[in-house]
Scaffold this active site. Structure first.
Site, mmCIF file in Angstrom:
data_model
loop_
_atom_site.group_PDB
_atom_site.id
_atom_site.type_symbol
_atom_site.label_atom_id
_atom_site.label_comp_id
_atom_site.label_asym_id
_atom_site.label_seq_id
_atom_site.Cartn_x
_atom_site.Cartn_y
_atom_site.Cartn_z
ATOM 1 N N HIS A 109 0.846 -1.196 0.000
ATOM 2 C CA HIS A 109 0.000 0.000 0.000
ATOM 3 C C HIS A 109 0.882 1.246 0.000
ATOM 4 O O HIS A 109 1.909 1.288 0.681
ATOM 5 C CB HIS A 109 -0.911 -0.003 1.228
ATOM 6 C CG HIS A 109 -2.073 -0.938 1.090
ATOM 7 N ND1 HIS A 109 -1.917 -2.254 0.729
ATOM 8 C CD2 HIS A 109 -3.401 -0.754 1.263
ATOM 9 C CE1 HIS A 109 -3.108 -2.844 0.688
ATOM 10 N NE2 HIS A 109 -4.024 -1.949 1.004
ATOM 11 N N LYS A 154 -13.527 5.760 6.143
ATOM 12 C CA LYS A 154 -13.834 6.757 5.106
ATOM 13 C C LYS A 154 -15.338 6.810 4.833
ATOM 14 O O LYS A 154 -15.901 7.867 4.555
ATOM 15 C CB LYS A 154 -13.078 6.409 3.827
ATOM 16 C CG LYS A 154 -13.298 7.383 2.658
ATOM 17 C CD LYS A 154 -12.346 7.077 1.522
ATOM 18 C CE LYS A 154 -12.614 7.996 0.319
ATOM 19 N NZ LYS A 154 -13.622 7.479 -0.591
#
Length: 886
Positions: free
Chosen positions: A132, A553
Site C-alpha cells: 500500500h 472513510k
C-alpha cells in the site's frame, strides 16, 4: 544516552551544512523559533513568502532530514527503555507486554504450565506485508537512516577507545551529509518488481533473524526445559505484494509468477547460507561416535560410502550437503521435507547425548525457520474485486451458451446458475474461444496459482474477494477456480478446493450484513465443504477479512470502530454456532483513522467472543519500515503481538459487552456518522478539500505501483479516492479528521436517546474497547493543529466547511477530556505529549512552506512542474514530521 545522541545529530547537521547550505540551516532554526508560539505564524509566513523557490527547497530538505534523524533517535530511545526494563525485571515482576508477562498472567489466573503450552500450540499469528502506498521514503534514504541508527547505538558502548569513538562520529557525519544531498522523492514511480524487492529486503533480513529469536524467548518464558524447536510455527508471514491486483493494473499474472519465483530464489539463497553455517558446526565424526542417522527426504547425493573427501566420516555434514543440493535442484523437495530432515538430525544428536547442539543454536533456528518460512519465505495472497469475478463469470456463461445476462440476474437466480455449473463436469470455455483481456488475465492468474501450488502447497493459501456484498460474490470465484483446475466436486458431492475463498467486508453496510452473510456461507453445502477442504474436517476454519480504512472513510471514526467491534462479536458467534472457527484478518493501516495504534491493546479490547490467538493483520508502507528496520524494534513489536494473542487465546476472564453498552455505542455511532456524513456530503466539501489539501500533488507521488484513485484527472471524486490518500491529505494539513471527527457531536447531542446513550458509555469509560477508542482519538486530537488547518483552509476562500471542522474539533476535545477525566489530552502519555510539542514548531515551518507553494502553483500555472517538485518534497517532509502518511 538519548540526549547525547541528539546532541551528536544536531552537531552533525550543523557541521555538514556548511557553505551555501549554512544560511538555510540558520534560517530554518530562526523560523522554527518564531513558530514556538502561534503569534509567530504570521511573521513566519510573511518571511517564507519573500523567499525564492530555491531557498524554500533547501529549507524543506534540511528540516525533512532533521525529522528523519529524530525519528531514528526515538526508535533508539524505545530500544534503550526496553533494555532498562528488561534489566530491572524478574520472574515475579516481568517487563510489561513481554512473553514472560503473558505466561505469568496466565499462571496467576490458575492455568497450569500444560494449559499454557496448549494455548501456545493454538497460536497462529500471521503478519501480512502489503505494498500500500504509505511509504514516502526511498530505499536509499531508509538504508542510510538505518545505518545511522546502528552507528549511534555503537556510541553507547562505554568501552570505546577515543580513536574508535572518533571513527564512529566521522561515519555519522558522513551519513548525515549524504542524507542532506540525497533526493527524497523518487524520479519514477515504483513498479511491482521494486515493491517485491522492498518486501523481500525485510523478510530476508530482520524478519528472518527475529522469528527464531522470538521462539527462544517464548520457550524461555514457558520454562520447564521447553526447547524453542519444540514449539510449532506460531508466527508466519504472508504478503500481498504482487498478489493484490484490486485496482492495480500493474499486478498481472506475469508479475505474480515472477514474485513467486523471486521468493523461492531468495529462500534458497538464505537456506544455503544458513545450512552451510550449520554444516560447519556439526563436525561430529563417525569414528568418534556411533552415528545412526536415518534416511531422509532428500536424495542421498553425498554419503560416507561414496565420499572420499574431507567429510567422509561426518554424516551430519554429508546430510546437510544433500539438503542444500535438494533445495537448489529438486523441484519435488518441500518445506515439510526440509523440516523432517532437520528433525532427524536433531533426534540423532539427542540420542548421542549432544543435547545443546540438538536443541539450541543454529539447528534449532533452522527447524524454526523451516516451519515459519518454508522454501518460499512468505505465503502469497491473491486479492481481486468482486466485480471482476462477476464480469468473468458473465462472459464464460455467455460463451458456453448457459446464460446470456448473468450480471442482470437477482441473487437467488445467480446462485442457482452457479451451483448448477459447479456440479457440471464440462468446462465453460469452448476450445479456442477468444476471451476479453480482463477475463483472460483473471484465468491466467488462477493458472499461475495452480502451477505454484503444484510445486509448493504453502505458496498461496487464500484468495480474498474485495467488496464482498453477497454469497454469489464468493461462489463466482469458486466456479472460476473449478474452470482452472483449482477446485472440483468429489465423490461425495462436496467441493474440494486448493484455495480458501475469503470475503473482505469494507463498508459500514457490508460490516452490518457480514454476520448474516457468514451464516449463508456456512449454510451453503458447497461453500461449507470448500471451507472444510481448505482447513480440517475436525476443526474447520473460515477466514474473514475486515477493512478498517474504507469503513472509516465511509462512516467516520466512531461508527467504523463500533461497527467493526460489533461485527467481530456477531461473526464469531455465527461461526461458533455452526461449528466453524473464524480467523479474522485485520486490514489495519498505520494511522488511527485506518485502524492503527497499538495492535496488542486493540486485540485485547476486542469483543470477548472474537478474542483468539489465531489472527492475521496487515503491515503497510511506513509501518513496515518503522517496525522492521531495526532488529530490536521488530522483536519488541512481535513480542507485544504474541503477548496479546496468548492472553486473548487463554485468559479465562475478561470484560464482556453488555447489551445496553453495545446499544448505547450504536446510538452514539449513528449520530457521529450523521455528523461526519454531514461534512463530506456537504455540497461545498469536495471543492474545499481539493483546494485546501495537497491531494493533487499526493496523487502524483511516485511511491507505489498502485494508483491513489480509481479514477484519473478531473474524474477524481470522494467516491473514487482511495482511503490511503484520503487520510494522507488530512495528515498533511494537520487536521487528522479520520481519527476523531463526530465524537463531539455525539456526546453533546440534545436528543434524549443520544444523551442517555452517552451517559451509559461514560459510566463504562474504563471498558477496554472504550478506553482504547478514547486514547486513540485523544492522540489524534493532540497531533492536530487547528491554527495550521485554518491557514490551509484560507486557500479555499470563505467556506462553512472550515468552521464546521473547527467547531467539531473543540466539541470532541472537550468530550474526550470529560470522558477520560484528564486535564490534557495526553496526560497519561507525557513522553508523546513532549515529543509533539517539540516537533510542532518545525512541522509548522514545513506546513507554511507547503501552503506558500500551493499558492504559487495556483498563481503561476506555467511553473506547475517546477513548483510541483518542491511541493512533493514538503509532502515527504510533513510525512516525516508526523511519522505517518495514510
Amino acid at each position: 544516552m538519548i540526549n547525547n545522541f541528539r546532541e551528536q545529530i544536531e552537531r552533525s547537521l550543523r557541521a555538514t551544512s556548511q557553505g551555501p547550505m549554512k544560511a538555510g540551516v540558520d534560517l530554518a532554526h530562526d523560523l522554527a523559533t518564531l513558530c514556538t508560539s502561534d503569534d509567530g505564524l504570521d511573521e513566519t509566513a510573511d518571511r517564507i513568502a519573500r523567499l525564492p523557490l530555491s531557498t524554500l527547497t533547501e529549507l524543506t530538505r534540511f528540516i525533512t532530514a532533521r525529522f528523519h534523524l529524530l525519528n531514528k533517535l526515538e526508535q533508539l530511545s524505545i530500544i534503550e527503555v526496553n533494555r532498562k526494563r528488561a534489566a530491572n525485571s524478574s520472574a515475579e515482576s516481568p517487563r510489561p507486554e513481554s512473553l514472560r508477562a503473558a505466561t505469568k498472567a496466565l499462571r496467576d489466573a490458575g492455568l497450569s504450565v500444560a494449559d499454557v503450552k496448549k494455548a501456545v500450540h493454538r497460536l497462529d499469528i500471521t503478519p501480512t506485508l502489503t505494498a500500500h502506498p504509505t511509504e514516502a521514503r526511498r530505499r536509499t534514504v531508509l538504508d542510510k537512516q538505518t545505518e545511522l541508527a546502528l552507528e549511534l547505538a555503537k556510541l553507547g558502548d562505554n568501552r570505546l577507545l577515543p580513536a574508535e569513538r572518533s571513527e564512529i562520529e566521522c561515519r555519522i557525519d558522513q551519513l548525515v551529509s549524504m542524507l542532506l544531498v540525497t533526493d527524497d522523492v523518487r524520479s519514477k514511480r515504483l513498479d511491482v518488481t521494486d515493491e517485491v524487492r522492498n518486501g523481500l529486503h525485510f523478510l530476508t533480513t530482520t524478519i528472518w533473524d527475529t522469528v527464531p529469536r522470538l521462539s527462544r524467548d517464548l520457550a524461555e518464558a514457558l520454562g520447564e526445559d521447553t526447547h524453542p524447536a519444540e514449539l510449532h510455527a506460531f508466527l508466519r508471514y504472508r504478503t500481498w505484494i504482487a498478489g493484490d491486483r484490486d485496482g492495480n493494473p500493474s499486478v498481472t499474472h506475469e508479475t505474480t509468477r515472477d514474485a513467486i519465483q523471486n521468493m523461492r530464489f531468495e529462500a534458497a539463497r538464505l537456506w544455503d547460507a544458513s545450512l552451510y553455517k550449520l554444516q560447519r558446526e556439526l563436525s561430529v565424526s563417525s569414528r568418534r561416535m556411533e552415528i545412526e542417522l536415518k534416511p531422509g527426504r532428500c536424495a542421498p547425493v553425498h554419503s560416507e560410502s561414496s565420499s572420499t573427501g574431507h567429510h567422509q566420516y561426518e554424516p551430519f555434514r554429508l546430510r546437510l550437503m544433500d539438503i542444500r543440493h535438494a533445495i537448489h535442484n529438486d523441484d519435488t523437495y518441500t518445506a515439510s521435507g526440509l523440516e523432517a530432515d532437520l528433525v532427524l538430525i536433531r533426534d540423532e544428536l539427542n540420542r548421542l547425548g549432544l543435547h545443546t547442539q540438538a536443541n539450541q543454536g543454529p539447528l534449532a533456528d533452522a527447524i524454526i525457520r523451516a516451519r515459519a518460512f518454508g522454501l518460499q519465505i512468505a505465503t502469497l495472497d491473491i486479492r481481486q474485486h468482486s466485480k471482476v469475478h462477476e464480469a468473468g463469470v458473465h462472459e464464460l456463461l455467455l460463451l458456453a451458451g448457459v446464460e446470456e445476462s448473468y450480471s442482470d440476474l437477482d441473487e437467488q437466480s445467480k446462485l442457482d446458475v452457479l451451483r448448477r455449473e459447479l456440479q457440471t463436469r464440462r468446462p465453460l470455455r469452448p476450445i479456442d474461444a477468444e476471451l476479453s483481456r480482463p477475463t483472460a488475465e483473471l484465468l491466467n492468474t488462477l493458472k499461475v496459482v495452480r502451477e505454484a501450488l503444484r510445486r509448493d502447497p504453502e505458496a498461496i493459501k487464500v484468495y480474498i474477494v474485495s467488496m464482498t456484498h453477497s454469497l454469489s460474490d464468493l461462489i463466482e470465484l469458486l466456479l472460476l477456480m473449478k474452470e482452472t483446475g483449482l477446485a472440483h466436486i468429489d465423490e461425495t458431492g462436496g467441493l474440494v478446493s486448493q484455495l480458501q475463498v475469503v470475503p473482505l467486508f469494507e463498508t459500514i453496510d457490508d460490516l452490518t450484513r457480514a454476520p448474516g452473510l457468514l451464516q449463508d456461507m456456512l449454510d451453503d453445502e458447497l461453500f461449507r465443504s470448500h471451507t472444510v477442504s481448505t482447513s480440517s474436517a475436525d476443526d474447520p476454519v473460515q477466514e474473514i477479512m475486515l477493512g478498517y480504512s474504507d469503513s472509516n472513510k465511509d462512516g467516520g471514526f466512531l461508527m467504523a470502530n463500533v461497527a467493526l467491534h460489533k461485527a467481530q462479536a456477531e461473526i464469531s458467534r455465527v461461526g461458533s454456532d455452526a461449528g466453524v472457527r473464524v480467523r479474522f484478518f485485520h486490514g489495519r493501516g498505520g494511522t488511527v483513522g485506518r485502524g492503527g495504534g497499538r495492535a496488542g491493546r486493540a486485540m485485547l479490547a476486542a469483543a470477548k467472543p472474537a478474542r483468539s490467538g489465531a489472527l492475521r493483520f496487515t503491515e503497510q508502507g511506513e509501518v513496515i519500515s518503522f517496525r522492521y528496520a531495526l532488529p530490536d524494534i521488530a522483536s519488541r513489536h512481535l513480542e507485544q503481538i504474541v503477548h496479546a494473542a496468548l492472553l486473548s487465546e487463554a485468559m479465562p476472564a475478561g470484560d464482556s459487552d453488555v447489551p445496553e453498552l453495545i446499544a448505547s455505542l450504536e446510538t452514539l455511532a449513528a449520530h457521529a456518522m450523521q455528523t461526519y456524513r454531514g461534512l463530506i456530503d456537504h455540497p461545498e466539501f469536495w471543492n474545499w478539500f481539493v483546494s485546501t489539501t495537497p491531494i493533487m500533488a499526493i496523487a502524483g507521488l511516485p511511491i507505489a505501483s498502485r494508483p491513489v484513485s480509481r479514477a484519473t484527472g478531473s474524474e477524481l471524486s470522494f467516491d473514487s479516492l482511495r482511503a490511503i490518500p484520503w487520510g494522507f491529505s488530512w495528515i498533511q494539513i494537520r487536521a487528522l479528521v479520520p481519527g476523531w471527527y463526530g465524537i463531539g457531536s455525539a456526546f453533546n447531542s440534545d436528543e434524549p436517546s443520544v444523551q442517555n446513550a452517552a451517559a451509559v458509555v461514560q459510566s463504562n469509560s474504563q471498558h477496554p474497547f472504550i478506553s482504547t477508542l478514547l486514547d486513540n482519538a485523544a492522540q489524534e486530537l493532540a497531533r492536530a493543529r487547528m491554527p495550521i488547518v485554518r491557514r490551509y483552509a484560507a486557500l479555499a476562500g470563505n467556506s462553512p466547511i472550515t468552521e464546521q471542522i473547527a467547531t467539531e474539533f473543540d466539541r470532541t476535545k472537550s468530550s474526550v477530556l470529560s470522558l477520560t477525566g484528564r486535564t490534557s489530552l495526553l496526560q497519561q502519555s507525557p513522553a508523546i505529549e513532549e515529543a509533539i510539542a517539540d516537533r510542532n514548531p518545525w512541522t509548522d515551518v514545513l506546513n507554511l512552506i507547503q501552503i506558500e507553494l500551493l499558492n504559487r502553483q495556483r498563481e503561476n500555472p506555467e511553473k506547475q512542474e517546477e513548483i510541483g517538485t518542491s511541493l512533493k518534497l514538503t509532502i515527504n517532509g510533513v510525512a516525516a514530521a508526523m511519522q505517518s502518511t495514510g
